[in-house]
Write an enzyme that holds these catalytic residues in place. Sequence first.
Site, short mmCIF file in Angstrom:
data_model
loop_
_atom_site.label_atom_id
_atom_site.label_comp_id
_atom_site.label_asym_id
_atom_site.label_seq_id
_atom_site.Cartn_x
_atom_site.Cartn_y
_atom_site.Cartn_z
N HIS A 403 0.72 -1.10 0.13
CA HIS A 403 0.10 -0.06 -0.05
C HIS A 403 0.87 1.27 0.11
CE1 HIS A 403 -3.69 2.10 -0.01
NE2 HIS A 403 -4.21 1.49 1.14
N ASP A 407 -2.37 2.25 -4.54
CA ASP A 407 -3.74 2.43 -3.54
C ASP A 407 -4.71 1.64 -3.99
OD1 ASP A 407 -2.51 4.70 -2.67
OD2 ASP A 407 -3.03 6.02 -4.35
#
Length: 432
Positions: A403, A407
């Site tokens: 992450h 995204d």
Amino acid sequence: MAIELKVPEVGESITEVMIGTWKKGVGEQVAADESVVEIESDKATVELPAPAAGVISQILKQAGEQANVGDVIGYLDAVGAAAPPPATSPAAPPPAPPAPPPAPPSVAVRRREGSTTIGSVQPAAAATGPVMPAAARVLGEAGVPPQSVAGTGPGGRVTKSDAVAAVSGGLPTPAPASGPAAPVAPLTGTTSLATEPAASRAERPVLISPIRRRIAERLVEAQREAALLTTFNEVDMSAVMSVRKKFKDSFADRHGVKLGFMSFFVRAAVEALRAVPQVNAEFRDPHIVYRDYCDIGIAVGGGKGLVVPILRNAEQMTFADIEQAIGDFARRAADNKLKLEELQGGTFTISNGGVYGSMMSTPIINPPQSGILGLHAIQERPVAVAGQVVIRPMMYLALSYDHRLVDGREAVTFLKRIKELIEDPTRLLLEV
């Protein structure tokens, strides 16, 4: 002439290895270039070939022991180096020895006031003979000295069953005495059966192999250093299964390999990585490194553990190229024949837990990669199609990603693109 058997170079930056299975024992003949012993590193398993034909005269490092690159682990006597034993004239047979006294009963009864104890009389251990390679590996992994184990094989050889018994604390079961068993008088008081087995409570320590240790380190590294997250989707496999059924025979006749599911997913992953380049990138602080090529790792269960050989430039490979490469990886992984350079690098990984029956999982990325696609078992399930409930072969997909640079929007878009391409494989040909 004795020839040294040395640990070879097994890869850049690798200095320590573990001795694997000795395929030849002391006194056994070996041909030139024939494999003598396996050498295990944290990345791959290599075999040490015999530099010349001869006889294994000495083994210095047993299975499970550590060694450094360049260490001498054994000696080989070249053919013709050892002088044959002198011929001897047959001697008169010695007189037959007197018959031994009858063996004592296998159960000794010791009486004392208020209690009786029954314990088996252990037979004297036979002298240790040659240690078979499989037995040496078991003993080496458990740290049991081979000379402490009595062999029950021909000529006093220590077999694998002897080694397993020694490691687990057991002993070979003696043969039952001939003739009817003598009656045993009833016993009173406290009775202790010393021969009661405790196999259900046995423990067997085994040394961690270098490749298993490396796998553990990499997985913990990924959990510690990356911001891992997993997103899911499902895909209808009807179209791919229909294409396979229609063209499987002609594909196999032309290319000499079966048309599997992995080639569809590799091609779909390439297209998805082009659409979402963040999943193919690497977080290299203070930069994000984007790549214009796709080196896709295929997770394979090998003889020593999970390995991930790499399909280099998968974007340039055809369906046949992919299937042939994956089939070759699987065969050589089972025999620990993969080369070290085939396991290095990679920009993205595909793991197919479905071949083992997994319904859903959260795969862990292989750092410094930023994504891994998990495939799962295909099962027929009721789904809604055009307002109707129908039965379709469905598969769950899982994308684990870092992450820090991927995204949620990019991750969902990536999986959606995979789903579109698999449910309509003609998109792979038209690139739409």
